[in-house]
Design an enzyme around this catalytic site. Structure first.
Site, PDB file in Angstrom:
ATOM      1  N   PRO A   1       0.851  -1.197   0.000  1.00 32.12           N
ATOM      2  CG  PRO A   1      -0.399  -1.372   1.953  1.00 32.12           C
ATOM      3  CD  PRO A   1       0.719  -1.979   1.202  1.00 32.12           C
ATOM      4  CG  HIS A   2       1.988   2.840  -3.373  1.00 39.91           C
ATOM      5  ND1 HIS A   2       1.602   1.550  -3.712  1.00 39.91           N
ATOM      6  CD2 HIS A   2       1.782   3.597  -4.470  1.00 39.91           C
ATOM      7  CE1 HIS A   2       1.187   1.543  -4.970  1.00 39.91           C
ATOM      8  NE2 HIS A   2       1.278   2.771  -5.448  1.00 39.91           N
ATOM      9  CB  ALA A   3      -0.811   7.198  -0.291  1.00 36.81           C
TER      10      ALA A   3
END
Length: 161
Positions: free
Chosen positions: A65-67
């Site tokens: 998960p990345h942002a």
């Protein structure tokens, strides 16, 4: 680029208990707010938005998960080793037990892509995945990541000659 610069022992959670993807994203958000001056609700919102675009499950029991986050001063990596694998909508149908999350400053698109590709490269290596899964403490995880990076540097330098 040394990935060890982007995480610490405080950002590694061993034997993490979580029952859902949403709960994992909430936990990542809480950890992010505790290790940097970041609002956990904003982090969760950005991670959730990204997840709605398509799963960040990488396959082989792994999710990334990345942002990109506004007002984040530097990239942060958060590592969760789950006690029990959970459904993360992976394309290979496998449940996820290892999560390496990347949060990067919104204005650092190139950095975000470079770190994300290094994480994906590591996790694509079956031996690396096995070593990480066999780690029993946070120092071992840091050591495995460091050893992997070091071996890649040596390989790259030797291939030039």
């Amino acid at each position: 680029m040394d990935l060890n610069n982007f995480f610490s022992e405080e950002s590694i959670i061993m034997d993490c208990q979580s029952k859902s993807k949403k709960n994992v994203l909430e936990l990542i958000s809480e950890i992010a707010s505790s290790i940097s001056i970041t609002n956990k609700d904003i982090v969760f919102e950005k991670l959730y938005e990204r997840e709605k675009l398509g799963t960040t499950a990488f396959g082989n029991g792994i999710a990334i998960p990345h942002a990109r986050i506004d007002n984040l001063s530097e990239a942060k990596i958060i590592i969760l080793k789950l006690e029990t694998a959970i459904d993360f909508n992976s394309s290979d149908g496998e449940k996820v037990d290892l999560i390496i999350s990347l949060l990067a400053p919104n204005n650092e698109n190139e950095m975000h892509i470079k770190i994300l590709s290094k994480i994906a490269e590591m996790l694509d290596d079956k031996i690396f995945r096995e070593k990480i899964r066999n780690c029993s403490n946070k120092l071992e995880i840091k050591s495995v990541i460091n050893s992997y990076q070091w071996s890649k540097r040596l390989y790259f330098e030797n291939s030039k000659t």
